[in-house]
Design an enzyme around this catalytic site. Structure first.
Site, mmCIF file in Angstrom:
data_model
loop_
_atom_site.group_PDB
_atom_site.id
_atom_site.type_symbol
_atom_site.label_atom_id
_atom_site.label_comp_id
_atom_site.label_asym_id
_atom_site.label_seq_id
_atom_site.Cartn_x
_atom_site.Cartn_y
_atom_site.Cartn_z
ATOM 1 N N HIS A 1 3.639 4.200 12.047
ATOM 2 C CA HIS A 1 2.772 5.262 12.583
ATOM 3 C C HIS A 1 3.452 6.145 13.627
ATOM 4 C CE1 HIS A 1 -1.030 2.612 11.562
ATOM 5 N NE2 HIS A 1 -0.137 2.657 10.584
ATOM 6 N N ASP B 1 6.056 1.888 6.460
ATOM 7 C CA ASP B 1 4.656 1.469 6.310
ATOM 8 C C ASP B 1 3.928 2.365 5.313
ATOM 9 O OD1 ASP B 1 2.267 0.143 6.828
ATOM 10 O OD2 ASP B 1 1.830 1.294 8.627
ATOM 11 N N GLU C 1 -5.263 1.454 2.294
ATOM 12 C CA GLU C 1 -5.098 0.317 3.196
ATOM 13 C C GLU C 1 -5.211 0.751 4.646
ATOM 14 O OE1 GLU C 1 -3.021 -2.541 5.843
ATOM 15 O OE2 GLU C 1 -2.566 -0.433 5.480
ATOM 16 N N GLU C 2 -4.796 1.979 4.926
ATOM 17 C CA GLU C 2 -4.872 2.485 6.293
ATOM 18 C C GLU C 2 -6.290 2.913 6.673
ATOM 19 O OE1 GLU C 2 -2.591 2.173 8.345
ATOM 20 O OE2 GLU C 2 -0.641 2.240 7.361
ATOM 21 N N ASP D 1 -0.644 4.427 0.676
ATOM 22 C CA ASP D 1 -1.199 5.461 1.544
ATOM 23 C C ASP D 1 -0.536 5.375 2.909
ATOM 24 O OD1 ASP D 1 -2.527 2.978 2.050
ATOM 25 O OD2 ASP D 1 -4.059 4.058 3.189
ATOM 26 N N HIS E 1 0.837 -1.211 0.000
ATOM 27 C CA HIS E 1 0.000 0.000 0.000
ATOM 28 C C HIS E 1 0.864 1.251 0.000
ATOM 29 C CE1 HIS E 1 0.303 1.251 4.323
ATOM 30 N NE2 HIS E 1 0.495 -0.039 4.546
ATOM 31 N N GLU F 1 4.650 -5.409 3.302
ATOM 32 C CA GLU F 1 4.539 -4.879 4.660
ATOM 33 C C GLU F 1 5.866 -5.143 5.372
ATOM 34 O OE1 GLU F 1 2.255 -3.233 6.313
ATOM 35 O OE2 GLU F 1 0.463 -3.397 5.047
#
Length: 360
Positions: free
Chosen positions: A326, A91, A124-125, A69, A67, A148
């Site tokens: 994050h 991520d 995806e988030e 995003d 992903h 990932e």
């Protein structure tokens, strides 16, 4: 085919400099598609704003999907002490860019046996998983790698499932001296019951097989004629507890006065250890000087979305330390990023040669 037209670290740095929170990935997708073209990969941006690429003409179909995003929050992009900082470095822009350069550097012999589909997936988030759902019915892979962070020596076999729950209680207002639980207290009682249920389910279970629960939000609205209280729960589900079974339990514990809304349902997934795909990745890791290790993740990923559609060997792999996901210090080690490219390249070559050596 040569991937030398672009420097992978500089290309990743450019990707990190383009903000791409969920729903705002178009500019990054165009940047990635342009880069893939420069590397000799046929590319385009699809209707879901996914960055798409395809290389090779072989019968074995491989999907590399990561992903593009990110969660909100800007981190100054900088290269410092062998570390590349920026939101998405781990991520999961880093893993997807590693996929691009691995595919772009495959030899012609491999490309006669494989067709590699690259998908830089959107949202995806967010609960929507828009990008993965868009390609689920449009591609028919034989093997799938989800981009990932697993660490360059790690291979992720499974992710927990997920269920989001909104609970609401509305009742006529009354004086606080009245001997009756108010709307907020009724929600608290329900949460205590769910907490006890989850903890009973978890007795004797390893972390991956436990039910995780998080109270994400709790609101009590100012009362006039009505009392209104709401709470928001996030459940992480082990393979033995699919979302529909969890809903049955949660509904049974709820008194009829509560309003329950379920969404964000993601099915748990746990794949086998010994497949041609895991063997190929293990060979790639060993060739790069590493010791392969299998991992299980308590979060979710696009693997949860795609596994019910693509019932083929599937793992998650990518350079980077997932504990930095994050966080305000998100970064990837440049050396690890480059090793991730080498591992993926070798694994794809092994798949093209027949899937690697069987292990016990």
């Amino acid at each position: 085919m040569s991937g030398s037209a672009l420097d992978p670290v500089e290309f990743l740095k450019g990707a990190l400099e383009i903000p791409s929170p969920s729903g705002e990935e178009r500019l990054l997708a165009e940047y990635l598609a342009e880069g893939m073209e420069r590397l000799g990969i046929r590319s385009f941006v699809d209707e879901a704003d996914n960055a798409r690429g395809q290389v090779g003409k072989g019968p074995i179909q491989v999907v590399l999907l990561g992903h593009i995003d990110t969660v909100p929050g800007r981190i100054p992009v900088r290269l410092e002490g062998g570390k590349l900082f920026g939101r998405g470095a781990v991520d999961a822009k880093g893993p997807f860019v590693a996929m691009i350069f691995a595919a772009a550097s495959l030899p012609e012999e491999t490309l006669r046996r494989l067709t590699v589909h690259l998908v830089g997936a959107t949202e995806e988030e967010a609960p929507s998983s828009k990008g993965a759902r868009f390609v689920a019915s449009r591609l028919q892979p034989d093997y799938v790698v989800i981009g990932e962070p697993s660490g360059w020596e790690g291979i992720t076999l499974g992710y927990k499932g997920r269920l989001l729950v909104k609970v609401k209680r509305e009742k006529d207002h009354f004086h606080s001296a009245h001997h009756e639980p108010n709307a907020a207290e009724e929600l608290v009682s329900y949460f205590v019951a769910i907490k006890a249920w989850a903890e009973a389910m978890n007795v004797g279970q390893r972390p991956f097989d436990q039910v995780q629960y998080t109270l994400r939000d709790f609101k009590v609205h100012p009362a006039e004629l009505k009392q209104v209280a709401e709470m928001f729960l996030d459940l992480r589900l082990p393979p033995r507890l699919p979302p529909e079974e969890a809903i049955r339990h949660l509904t049974a514990y709820a008194p009829p006065t509560l309003e329950l809304e379920f969404f964000g349902r993601e099915v748990p997934y746990l794949g086998p250890k010994d497949t041609p795909l895991t063997r190929a990745l293990r060979q790639g890791i060993r060739k790069a000087g590493g010791r392969p290790v299998f991992k299980l993740k308590t979060g979710t990923s696009d693997m949860n979305v795609l596994a019910p559609h693509w019932r083929v060997p599937m793992v998650a792999y990518g350079p980077g330390d997932s504990t930095l996901d994050h966080t305000p210090h998100e970064h990837i080690q440049v050396e690890e990023f480059l090793k991730g490219i080498a591992v993926l390249r070798e694994a794809l070559k092994v798949l093209g040669e027949g899937g690697g050596t069987r292990v016990g």
